[in-house]
Scaffold this active site. Structure first.
Site, PDB file in Angstrom:
ATOM      1  N   ARG A  11       0.822  -1.206   0.000  1.00 50.39           N
ATOM      2  CA  ARG A  11       0.000   0.000   0.000  1.00 50.39           C
ATOM      3  C   ARG A  11       0.860   1.262   0.000  1.00 50.39           C
ATOM      4  NH1 ARG A  11      -2.793  -3.663  -1.244  1.00 50.39           N
ATOM      5  NH2 ARG A  11      -4.822  -4.213  -0.375  1.00 50.39           N
ATOM      6  N   LYS A  16      15.947  -6.370   2.346  1.00 49.86           N
ATOM      7  CA  LYS A  16      16.445  -5.376   3.300  1.00 49.86           C
ATOM      8  C   LYS A  16      17.902  -5.613   3.695  1.00 49.86           C
ATOM      9  CE  LYS A  16      11.830  -4.411   5.062  1.00 49.86           C
ATOM     10  NZ  LYS A  16      10.938  -4.327   6.233  1.00 49.86           N
ATOM     11  N   ASN A  70      15.740  -0.293   5.111  1.00 48.54           N
ATOM     12  CA  ASN A  70      14.476  -0.216   4.381  1.00 48.54           C
ATOM     13  C   ASN A  70      14.264   1.140   3.710  1.00 48.54           C
ATOM     14  OD1 ASN A  70      13.808   1.432   6.641  1.00 48.54           O
ATOM     15  ND2 ASN A  70      11.649   0.853   6.467  1.00 48.54           N
ATOM     16  N   ASP A 105      11.910   0.806  10.299  1.00 50.18           N
ATOM     17  CA  ASP A 105      10.946  -0.213  10.730  1.00 50.18           C
ATOM     18  C   ASP A 105      10.834  -0.286  12.246  1.00 50.18           C
ATOM     19  OD1 ASP A 105      10.024  -1.077   8.263  1.00 50.18           O
ATOM     20  OD2 ASP A 105      11.592  -2.587   8.041  1.00 50.18           O
ATOM     21  N   GLY A 129      14.950  -9.541   7.906  1.00 48.63           N
ATOM     22  CA  GLY A 129      15.262  -8.148   8.164  1.00 48.63           C
ATOM     23  C   GLY A 129      14.235  -7.463   9.046  1.00 48.63           C
ATOM     24  N   ALA A 130      12.949  -7.776   8.863  1.00 48.34           N
ATOM     25  CA  ALA A 130      11.905  -7.162   9.679  1.00 48.34           C
ATOM     26  C   ALA A 130      12.016  -7.617  11.126  1.00 48.34           C
ATOM     27  CB  ALA A 130      10.526  -7.494   9.121  1.00 48.34           C
TER      28      ALA A 130
END
Length: 255
Positions: free
Chosen positions: A16, A66, A87, A102, A130-131
């Site tokens: 989005r 990332k 990111n 993040d 990565g998150a």
């Protein structure tokens, strides 16, 4: 001259971010664009190699690129170094610079939607990409002393344990129910639960009765994990707010 920013990922069609940035550009009368580009993992090196001559002023990086973005950024700030993933990218004096928003976005989302979320652990983090690194960074910054990482590849989870220290423990996804025992916070950082991408095998009764369950996936807005938690009477927070909060610093860098 209109400035161009990008988003790369694999997949990227679900994002989005183009809607968000397009809205902000229109609202503030900024001459610019934000373009989603599907880049496969095998092609990510070539993308970064050509970036300086592409006409982009910078952009965002999503799963699974990332860590590759971190490797290709010439200048990185302290947050990116701590997380080991990037990111948000931009150019300064011709050099590709990187940071990670993040961790900030994750914490801001929970501050807004679930005040007091950081009042106690244990925390269970599902995934080791990565998150996950950004989430662990946020959890450590907020004082969590027991952070359990469960991942399909336990070796990846052990890498995080090595990087973030003794507050982090590594576990295989097959032992998820055991690891979840008594957890007060659950964070899914994988793509599991995204439309058509499987479910997380977590038994909600294993969690603390006041547990908060959150998901960085936001398509669908209520993932199977969040639905199961809601039906079990637990608090839930979706991932859309994290997306919004992590997006803001990029606008400042690019436009």
């Amino acid at each position: 001259m209109a400035k161009r920013a990008f988003l790369i990922g694999d997949p990227v069609s679900h994002s989005r971010s183009p809607l968000i940035h397009g809205h902000w550009l229109s609202k503030h009368g900024i001459a610019g664009s934000y373009e989603a580009i599907h880049v496969k993992q095998a092609d990510v090196g070539a993308f970064f190699s050509s970036l300086a001559h592409s006409g982009f002023v910078g952009g965002n990086v999503t799963v699974p690129h990332k860590e590759a973005a971190y490797a290709h950024a010439v200048v990185k700030d302290g947050i990116a170094d701590e997380i080991g993933a990037v990111n948000t990218l931009w150019f300064e004096e011709g050099k590709l610079c990187g940071t990670n928003t993040d961790s900030y976005g994750f914490a801001q989302n929970l501050d807004e939607r679930a005040p007091g979320w950081d009042s106690g652990g244990p925390a269970l983090v599902i995934g080791a990409g990565g998150a996950s690194r950004a989430v662990i960074h946020a959890l450590k910054s907020r004082g969590f002393a027991d952070i359990r990482v469960a991942n399909r590849s336990v070796e990846r989870a052990r890498d995080l344990q090595s990087g973030f220290g003794p507050k982090v423990s590594a576990h295989g996804l097959e032992s998820l129910d055991e690891v979840a025992q008594g957890a007060r916070l659950v964070v899914n950082t994988t793509s599991l639960g995204m439309e058509g991408d499987g479910k997380i095998p977590l038994t909600m009764s294993r969690l603390h009765h006041s547990a908060l369950v959150t998901d960085i996936v936001y398509v669908p807005l209520e993932t199977p994990l969040l639905k199961s938690a809601r039906l079990a009477g637990l608090r839930t927070v979706d991932g859309l707010g994290m997306l919004l909060h992590q997006a803001r610093p990029g606008v400042e860098k690019w436009f």
